[in-house]
Design an enzyme around this catalytic site. Structure first.
Site, PDB file in Angstrom:
ATOM      1  N   ASN A  63      21.986   6.480  26.297  1.00  0.00           N
ATOM      2  CA  ASN A  63      21.127   5.721  25.383  1.00  0.00           C
ATOM      3  C   ASN A  63      21.888   5.185  24.171  1.00  0.00           C
ATOM      4  O   ASN A  63      21.294   4.542  23.310  1.00  0.00           O
ATOM      5  CB  ASN A  63      19.946   6.577  24.913  1.00  0.00           C
ATOM      6  CG  ASN A  63      20.378   7.743  24.027  1.00  0.00           C
ATOM      7  OD1 ASN A  63      21.571   7.992  23.821  1.00  0.00           O
ATOM      8  ND2 ASN A  63      19.411   8.469  23.497  1.00  0.00           N
ATOM      9  N   THR A  92      15.437  15.682  22.434  1.00  0.00           N
ATOM     10  CA  THR A  92      16.471  15.552  23.458  1.00  0.00           C
ATOM     11  C   THR A  92      16.792  16.910  24.069  1.00  0.00           C
ATOM     12  O   THR A  92      16.941  17.036  25.294  1.00  0.00           O
ATOM     13  CB  THR A  92      17.746  14.936  22.851  1.00  0.00           C
ATOM     14  OG1 THR A  92      17.445  13.634  22.318  1.00  0.00           O
ATOM     15  CG2 THR A  92      18.844  14.807  23.893  1.00  0.00           C
ATOM     16  N   ARG A 120      13.982  18.352  42.307  1.00  0.00           N
ATOM     17  CA  ARG A 120      13.666  17.402  43.377  1.00  0.00           C
ATOM     18  C   ARG A 120      14.829  17.221  44.341  1.00  0.00           C
ATOM     19  O   ARG A 120      14.643  17.092  45.556  1.00  0.00           O
ATOM     20  CB  ARG A 120      13.264  16.051  42.793  1.00  0.00           C
ATOM     21  CG  ARG A 120      12.676  15.096  43.830  1.00  0.00           C
ATOM     22  CD  ARG A 120      12.396  13.731  43.265  1.00  0.00           C
ATOM     23  NE  ARG A 120      13.635  12.982  43.040  1.00  0.00           N
ATOM     24  CZ  ARG A 120      13.665  11.714  42.618  1.00  0.00           C
ATOM     25  NH1 ARG A 120      12.525  11.097  42.327  1.00  0.00           N
ATOM     26  NH2 ARG A 120      14.802  11.097  42.444  1.00  0.00           N
ATOM     27  N   TYR A 140      19.736  21.299  15.856  1.00  0.00           N
ATOM     28  CA  TYR A 140      20.750  21.404  16.918  1.00  0.00           C
ATOM     29  C   TYR A 140      20.880  22.828  17.421  1.00  0.00           C
ATOM     30  O   TYR A 140      20.803  23.089  18.630  1.00  0.00           O
ATOM     31  CB  TYR A 140      22.088  20.904  16.386  1.00  0.00           C
ATOM     32  CG  TYR A 140      23.182  20.846  17.427  1.00  0.00           C
ATOM     33  CD1 TYR A 140      23.136  19.905  18.453  1.00  0.00           C
ATOM     34  CD2 TYR A 140      24.272  21.710  17.376  1.00  0.00           C
ATOM     35  CE1 TYR A 140      24.138  19.837  19.402  1.00  0.00           C
ATOM     36  CE2 TYR A 140      25.282  21.650  18.318  1.00  0.00           C
ATOM     37  CZ  TYR A 140      25.215  20.719  19.334  1.00  0.00           C
ATOM     38  OH  TYR A 140      26.207  20.660  20.288  1.00  0.00           O
ATOM     39  N   TYR A 188      13.617  27.608  34.597  1.00  0.00           N
ATOM     40  CA  TYR A 188      13.641  26.769  35.803  1.00  0.00           C
ATOM     41  C   TYR A 188      14.357  27.489  36.938  1.00  0.00           C
ATOM     42  O   TYR A 188      13.985  27.349  38.120  1.00  0.00           O
ATOM     43  CB  TYR A 188      14.300  25.426  35.513  1.00  0.00           C
ATOM     44  CG  TYR A 188      13.325  24.322  35.186  1.00  0.00           C
ATOM     45  CD1 TYR A 188      13.032  23.324  36.116  1.00  0.00           C
ATOM     46  CD2 TYR A 188      12.688  24.270  33.953  1.00  0.00           C
ATOM     47  CE1 TYR A 188      12.134  22.308  35.827  1.00  0.00           C
ATOM     48  CE2 TYR A 188      11.783  23.260  33.647  1.00  0.00           C
ATOM     49  CZ  TYR A 188      11.513  22.278  34.591  1.00  0.00           C
ATOM     50  OH  TYR A 188      10.618  21.278  34.307  1.00  0.00           O
TER      51      TYR A 188
END
Length: 340
Positions: free
Chosen positions: A49, A111, A125, A164, A178
């Site tokens: 970005n 972020t 996925r 941060y 996860y």
């Protein structure tokens, strides 16, 4: 393939070239990783970005047949992108120097959390291996020295650096969850101070500050008394560590420190730079920034044992290469300014 089958953590034995997605691949470490993977025959897609990197970092790679650059902010969904099959994901997408991450603290936090979540969704996925670029800043101003991965840290959760420090800590927690809930093959690298070619001259980090100031004949800015310490890892060694972490067969149980355990004061670093770049500039002492750690040195026992990795480039050798890079870059910028 059925959706439920795709959630199983299987690292596909696909023929080379493997497809690697690097979020933040236009930044300092990301640029070096991208170049190395392309040299070694990988297919690389960079998501960038341009928040804290120079657009020119990847310019010369644009014609490479195995390279794709996608302009994308990972705070938005990554799964929605048409990236094809993905084998490996590196998350390097977060501003890493204080001037950059303090410019928009909420964006930095976004972020770290939502960006990481979106990349982990991609890993779910695609059944892809995933490396999270965490940081030594999770240790804060440490009360244990050197810092092993088992140390929980000493961080100010509401200080000027918290966006941060705490952002990276919550990103680690997200990665672990996860792995637990979806079986994602997650590897967490706690990266200590890294330097080398393709750093931003204006990123506010001490190595780039000292070198650029010396090359310009300016005073070298030393914060505090200069006796605070850091451990500096040359970027080639860091890239080797990140790749070793990605390639090791079994994901380490918990984070792994990556850094150079040789410890230097800021005054010692300034002296080394001035040996390479003789300058009329003096040392200019400024007040120490809030929550700036006094000591920083990694315990890399886990990296040695699990990855067979340790740094090979000395600070003197790495600084010489970095000075050469910045000298060429500053000369090129000066030539362009003259022509303009």
């Amino acid at each position: 393939m059925e959706k439920e089958d795709r959630l199983k953590p299987v690292w596909r034995a696909t023929p080379t070239p493997r497809h690697v997605v690097i979020a933040g691949g236009g930044g300092f470490i990301g640029t070096n990783l991208t170049r190395r993977l392309l040299q070694d025959g990988y297919r690389v897609t960079v998501l960038e970005n341009y928040y804290s990197c120079a657009p020119g970092n990847l310019q010369e790679l644009m014609q490479h047949p195995a390279f794709t650059l996608r302009s994308h902010d990972i705070t938005e969904s990554v799964v929605a992108l048409d990236l094809g099959e993905v084998d490996e994901v590196y998350n390097l997408a977060c501003p890493a120097s204080p001037p950059h991450y303090q410019r928009d603290p909420i964006f930095t936090l976004n972020t770290c959390f939502n960006g990481t979540r979106h990349l982990l969704d991609l890993a779910v996925r695609e059944n892809a291996r995933y490396v999270q670029a965490s940081t030594s800043e999770v240790y804060g101003d440490p009360q244990v020295h050197p810092q092993p991965e088992s140390y929980w840290g000493y961080v100010n959760p509401v200080g000027i650096r918290a966006c941060y420090d705490e952002g990276k800590r919550v990103a680690e927690a997200l990665c672990v969850e996860y792995a637990r809930q979806f079986g994602v093959d997650v590897r967490i690298a706690r990266i200590f101070n890294t330097y080398g070619p393709h750093m931003d001259p204006n990123d506010g980090r001490v190595v780039s500050n000292f070198i650029v100031q010396a090359l310009r004949g300016q005073d070298l800015t030393v914060y505090g008394n200069g006796l605070q310490t850091r451990s500096f890892c040359f970027v080639d060694d860091m890239i080797a560590g990140l790749r070793a972490l990605m390639q090791v067969a079994d994901a380490p149980n918990g984070p792994v420190n990556l850094g150079n355990p040789a410890e230097f004061t800021m005054l010692e670093l300034a002296e080394l730079v001035l040996e390479l770049v003789p300058s009329r500039g003096r040392l200019l002492h400024e007040p120490l920034p809030q929550d700036d750690p006094q000591r920083r040195r990694p315990d890399i026992s886990r990296a040695r044992a699990l990855l067979g990795w340790q740094p090979e480039v000395s600070l003197q050798q790495g600084l010489a290469k970095t000075v050469q890079y910045f000298d060429g870059r500053l000369r090129a910028e000066m030539a362009l300014a003259t022509q303009g």
